[in-house]
Design a protein around this motif. Structure first.
Motif, PDB file in Angstrom:
ATOM      1  N   GLY A   1       0.784  -1.225   0.000  1.00 48.59           N
ATOM      2  CA  GLY A   1       0.000   0.000   0.000  1.00 48.59           C
ATOM      3  C   GLY A   1       0.816   1.275   0.000  1.00 48.59           C
ATOM      4  N   ILE A   2       2.125   1.161  -0.174  1.00 47.58           N
ATOM      5  CA  ILE A   2       2.940   2.374  -0.308  1.00 47.58           C
ATOM      6  C   ILE A   2       3.609   2.348  -1.676  1.00 47.58           C
ATOM      7  N   ASP A   3       3.842   3.518  -2.230  1.00 49.04           N
ATOM      8  CA  ASP A   3       4.455   3.611  -3.556  1.00 49.04           C
ATOM      9  C   ASP A   3       5.961   3.766  -3.497  1.00 49.04           C
ATOM     10  N   ILE A   4       6.441   4.475  -2.489  1.00 50.62           N
ATOM     11  CA  ILE A   4       7.854   4.791  -2.388  1.00 50.62           C
ATOM     12  C   ILE A   4       8.351   4.375  -1.012  1.00 50.62           C
ATOM     13  N   GLY A   5       9.475   3.694  -0.974  1.00 45.43           N
ATOM     14  CA  GLY A   5      10.066   3.292   0.292  1.00 45.43           C
ATOM     15  C   GLY A   5      10.848   4.431   0.919  1.00 45.43           C
ATOM     16  N   GLN A   6      11.104   4.282   2.204  1.00 39.53           N
ATOM     17  CA  GLN A   6      11.884   5.284   2.915  1.00 39.53           C
ATOM     18  C   GLN A   6      12.634   4.579   4.037  1.00 39.53           C
ATOM     19  N   GLY A   7      13.944   4.801   4.110  1.00 38.89           N
ATOM     20  CA  GLY A   7      14.751   4.162   5.132  1.00 38.89           C
ATOM     21  C   GLY A   7      14.735   2.653   4.960  1.00 38.89           C
TER      22      GLY A   7
END
Length: 149
Positions: free
Chosen positions: A131-137
């Motif tokens: 459900g997320i488009d872009i990862g972070q960390g």
């Protein structure tokens, strides 16, 4: 062993009444060899036929939708990640989290709001989030694992 083992046991008991656990384990072994299911053993138990697998997942998500009318989101996510990583890596079950890859990287698979609570303080641990488009960390989008196929 979670969802699949219970389903297989119910099916075996329904069709073959009084199936022994040894027979059930043999049937799961045959399904594993036929690439219908994937057995995940504890990270410290090794791949020994004599030990009970910690978790049994379908080999891919298409099989899940063919064989059951309702698919749990969490099981579907874990099956998808395992199917994408299982081709070129050794998968096992950790004490914390969902999957250990090659005995080094720990993955916790979940939805959009999945946090780091379960894997806090563990080195080389990551969240795989649907459900997320872009990862972070250390949070990786679930869809990105499709690029490994």
């Amino acid at each position: 062993m979670r969802f699949l083992l219970l389903k297989v046991k119910k099916v075996c008991c329904f069709y073959f009444s009084k199936v022994k656990f040894v027979t059930l384990r043999h049937l799961i072994d045959l399904m594993d060899k036929a690439a219908l299911v994937r057995r995940l053993y504890g990270a410290d138990s090794g791949m020994n036929m004599l030990t009970k697998p910690e978790k049994v997942l379908f080999y891919n998500t298409n099989l899940m939708y063919c064989l059951t009318p309702h698919v749990e989101d969490g099981t579907m996510r874990e099956t998808y990640v395992a199917s994408q990583l299982g081709g070129g890596h050794q998968l096992s079950m950790p004490n914390q989290g969902d999957l250990v890859v090659d005995g080094k990287w720990l993955f916790e698979v979940g939805g959009k709001n999945k946090g780091f609570k379960q894997i806090k303080g563990i080195e080389d641990s990551y969240i795989v989030s649907d459900g997320i488009d872009i990862g972070q960390g250390k949070k990786i989008p679930l869809w990105l694992f499709g690029m490994l196929y």
